[in-house]
Design a protein around this motif. Structure first.
Motif, PDB file in Angstrom:
ATOM      1  N   VAL A   1       1.530  -2.648  -0.185  1.00  0.00           N
ATOM      2  CA  VAL A   1       0.638  -1.392   0.017  1.00  0.00           C
ATOM      3  C   VAL A   1       1.597  -0.439   0.061  1.00  0.00           C
ATOM      4  N   ALA A   2       2.718  -0.511   1.005  1.00  0.00           N
ATOM      5  CA  ALA A   2       3.699   0.824   1.195  1.00  0.00           C
ATOM      6  C   ALA A   2       4.144   0.930  -0.405  1.00  0.00           C
ATOM      7  N   ASP A   3       4.669   0.072  -1.070  1.00  0.00           N
ATOM      8  CA  ASP A   3       5.162   0.317  -2.413  1.00  0.00           C
ATOM      9  C   ASP A   3       4.224   1.028  -3.288  1.00  0.00           C
ATOM     10  N   ALA A   4       2.988   0.856  -3.377  1.00  0.00           N
ATOM     11  CA  ALA A   4       1.876   1.129  -4.104  1.00  0.00           C
ATOM     12  C   ALA A   4       1.615   2.642  -3.651  1.00  0.00           C
ATOM     13  N   CYS A   5       1.641   2.665  -2.373  1.00  0.00           N
ATOM     14  CA  CYS A   5       1.320   4.320  -1.977  1.00  0.00           C
ATOM     15  C   CYS A   5       2.511   5.069  -2.156  1.00  0.00           C
ATOM     16  N   ARG A   6       3.666   4.599  -1.889  1.00  0.00           N
ATOM     17  CA  ARG A   6       4.932   5.427  -2.338  1.00  0.00           C
ATOM     18  C   ARG A   6       5.066   5.926  -3.684  1.00  0.00           C
ATOM     19  N   GLU A   7       4.412   4.901  -4.629  1.00  0.00           N
ATOM     20  CA  GLU A   7       4.523   5.455  -6.104  1.00  0.00           C
ATOM     21  C   GLU A   7       3.601   6.303  -6.313  1.00  0.00           C
TER      22      GLU A   7
ATOM     23  N   PRO B   1       5.278   9.838  -2.846  1.00  0.00           N
ATOM     24  CA  PRO B   1       6.494   9.370  -2.243  1.00  0.00           C
ATOM     25  C   PRO B   1       6.718   9.402  -0.802  1.00  0.00           C
ATOM     26  N   ASP B   2       6.130  10.390  -0.112  1.00  0.00           N
ATOM     27  CA  ASP B   2       6.267  10.701   1.171  1.00  0.00           C
ATOM     28  C   ASP B   2       5.032  10.478   2.175  1.00  0.00           C
ATOM     29  N   SER B   3       4.227   9.402   1.501  1.00  0.00           N
ATOM     30  CA  SER B   3       2.965   9.125   2.152  1.00  0.00           C
ATOM     31  C   SER B   3       3.174   7.928   3.134  1.00  0.00           C
ATOM     32  N   VAL B   4       4.103   7.187   3.024  1.00  0.00           N
ATOM     33  CA  VAL B   4       4.336   6.053   4.289  1.00  0.00           C
ATOM     34  C   VAL B   4       5.338   6.305   5.079  1.00  0.00           C
ATOM     35  N   THR B   5       4.893   5.611   6.467  1.00  0.00           N
ATOM     36  CA  THR B   5       6.002   5.380   7.387  1.00  0.00           C
ATOM     37  C   THR B   5       6.076   4.066   7.994  1.00  0.00           C
ATOM     38  N   GLY B   6       7.034   3.296   8.094  1.00  0.00           N
ATOM     39  CA  GLY B   6       6.957   1.875   8.515  1.00  0.00           C
ATOM     40  C   GLY B   6       7.714   0.981   7.365  1.00  0.00           C
ATOM     41  N   PRO B   7       7.684   0.015   7.715  1.00  0.00           N
ATOM     42  CA  PRO B   7       6.851  -0.875   8.795  1.00  0.00           C
ATOM     43  C   PRO B   7       7.688  -0.817  10.023  1.00  0.00           C
ATOM     44  N   TYR B   8       6.652  -1.030  11.129  1.00  0.00           N
ATOM     45  CA  TYR B   8       7.271  -0.917  12.368  1.00  0.00           C
ATOM     46  C   TYR B   8       6.607  -2.018  13.287  1.00  0.00           C
ATOM     47  N   ASP B   9       7.067  -2.549  14.319  1.00  0.00           N
ATOM     48  CA  ASP B   9       6.229  -3.439  15.331  1.00  0.00           C
ATOM     49  C   ASP B   9       5.772  -2.819  16.489  1.00  0.00           C
ATOM     50  N   THR B  10       4.764  -3.221  16.993  1.00  0.00           N
ATOM     51  CA  THR B  10       3.948  -2.735  18.109  1.00  0.00           C
ATOM     52  C   THR B  10       4.351  -3.785  19.222  1.00  0.00           C
ATOM     53  N   ALA B  11       3.947  -3.314  20.438  1.00  0.00           N
ATOM     54  CA  ALA B  11       3.799  -4.028  21.636  1.00  0.00           C
ATOM     55  C   ALA B  11       2.866  -5.133  21.845  1.00  0.00           C
ATOM     56  N   TRP B  12       1.599  -4.682  20.872  1.00  0.00           N
ATOM     57  CA  TRP B  12       0.559  -5.814  20.997  1.00  0.00           C
ATOM     58  C   TRP B  12       0.601  -6.720  19.733  1.00  0.00           C
ATOM     59  N   ARG B  13       1.803  -6.946  19.225  1.00  0.00           N
ATOM     60  CA  ARG B  13       2.160  -8.097  18.265  1.00  0.00           C
ATOM     61  C   ARG B  13       1.423  -7.668  16.772  1.00  0.00           C
ATOM     62  N   THR B  14       1.728  -6.388  16.682  1.00  0.00           N
ATOM     63  CA  THR B  14       1.440  -6.297  15.070  1.00  0.00           C
ATOM     64  C   THR B  14       2.460  -5.498  14.329  1.00  0.00           C
ATOM     65  N   ARG B  15       2.599  -5.649  13.323  1.00  0.00           N
ATOM     66  CA  ARG B  15       3.521  -4.818  12.197  1.00  0.00           C
ATOM     67  C   ARG B  15       2.510  -4.209  11.498  1.00  0.00           C
ATOM     68  N   ASP B  16       2.996  -2.927  11.603  1.00  0.00           N
ATOM     69  CA  ASP B  16       2.119  -1.623  10.905  1.00  0.00           C
ATOM     70  C   ASP B  16       2.637  -0.770   9.932  1.00  0.00           C
ATOM     71  N   ILE B  17       2.002  -0.076   8.995  1.00  0.00           N
ATOM     72  CA  ILE B  17       2.492   1.008   8.127  1.00  0.00           C
ATOM     73  C   ILE B  17       1.678   2.216   8.425  1.00  0.00           C
ATOM     74  N   ASP B  18       2.065   3.329   8.394  1.00  0.00           N
ATOM     75  CA  ASP B  18       1.052   4.692   8.492  1.00  0.00           C
ATOM     76  C   ASP B  18       1.103   5.109   7.264  1.00  0.00           C
ATOM     77  N   ILE B  19       0.082   5.471   6.483  1.00  0.00           N
ATOM     78  CA  ILE B  19      -0.151   6.185   5.328  1.00  0.00           C
ATOM     79  C   ILE B  19      -0.851   7.541   5.407  1.00  0.00           C
ATOM     80  N   ILE B  20      -0.354   8.540   4.876  1.00  0.00           N
ATOM     81  CA  ILE B  20      -1.351   9.779   4.750  1.00  0.00           C
ATOM     82  C   ILE B  20      -1.982  10.046   3.266  1.00  0.00           C
ATOM     83  N   THR B  21      -3.427   9.895   3.377  1.00  0.00           N
ATOM     84  CA  THR B  21      -4.132   9.716   2.138  1.00  0.00           C
ATOM     85  C   THR B  21      -4.031  11.463   1.593  1.00  0.00           C
ATOM     86  N   PRO B  22      -4.353  11.374   0.305  1.00  0.00           N
ATOM     87  CA  PRO B  22      -4.458  12.788  -0.338  1.00  0.00           C
ATOM     88  C   PRO B  22      -5.523  13.942   0.486  1.00  0.00           C
TER      89      PRO B  22
END
Length: 176
Positions: free
Chosen positions: A107-113, A116-137
């Motif tokens: 998902v991160a790769d497809a969004c960056r394609e 390019p600047d739409s994705v942040t992460g991945p990062y781990d959270t304290a509640w045991r998830t790994r997340d990426i943040d995306i800004i849509t058009p």
């Protein structure tokens, strides 16, 4: 949390470290919840949500609405906006979408394609998830979130147990 109980069997989110993502759900149901996002350009927004985020165009009425879906209960309605309100209305939208771990990178790769600047992460959270943040058009903030393996005898497991959340296989009163 004594009134709470495990109800994982009703969730469309697959469980476990080797979980496989379900295909998009194409059944018709009364939506228990959805998000409606205004867009200045329905075609561009639809393209990003479909090719970048992996949603399907469930149905649309040209110029009026696009109903997008991934798994069951992951419904997004894109609607046209007037040009004066779209940025502020969409930027207030924050959507969390469950996925499985092996989807985050694609998902991160497809969004960056697509943006390019739409994705942040991945990062781990304290509640045991790994997340990426995306800004849509249209300016919506979409977080794809995947559960990481749960170890009851870990810091996270103990933190959960301290507030009354126990591993499903653990006895009441504490994770084993």
């Amino acid at each position: 949390m004594t009134d709470h109980f495990n109800a994982f069997e009703m969730s469309p989110v697959p469980d476990g470290p080797d979980a496989v993502a379900p295909d998009p759900f194409l059944g018709i149901y009364a939506m228990p919840m959805f998000v409606k996002i205004p867009s200045k350009d329905l075609a561009a927004s639809t393209d990003f949500w479909v090719r970048g985020l992996g949603f399907v165009d469930f149905f649309h009425i040209p110029g009026q609405i696009v109903h997008l879906r991934r798994w069951a209960f992951q419904d997004v309605l894109l609607v046209p906006s007037d040009h004066d309100t779209a940025p502020s209305a969409a930027s207030a939208v924050q959507v969390f979408v469950s996925c499985v771990l092996d989807q985050l990178e694609s998902v991160a790769d497809a969004c960056r394609e697509l943006s390019p600047d739409s994705v942040t992460g991945p990062y781990d959270t304290a509640w045991r998830t790994r997340d990426i943040d995306i800004i849509t058009p249209e300016g919506a903030h979409v977080t794809f979130t995947a559960a990481t393996p749960f170890t009851p005898d870990s810091d996270v497991g103990r933190d959960f147990a301290s507030v009354g959340i126990f591993a499903p296989e653990a006895a009441e009163g504490g994770a084993q």
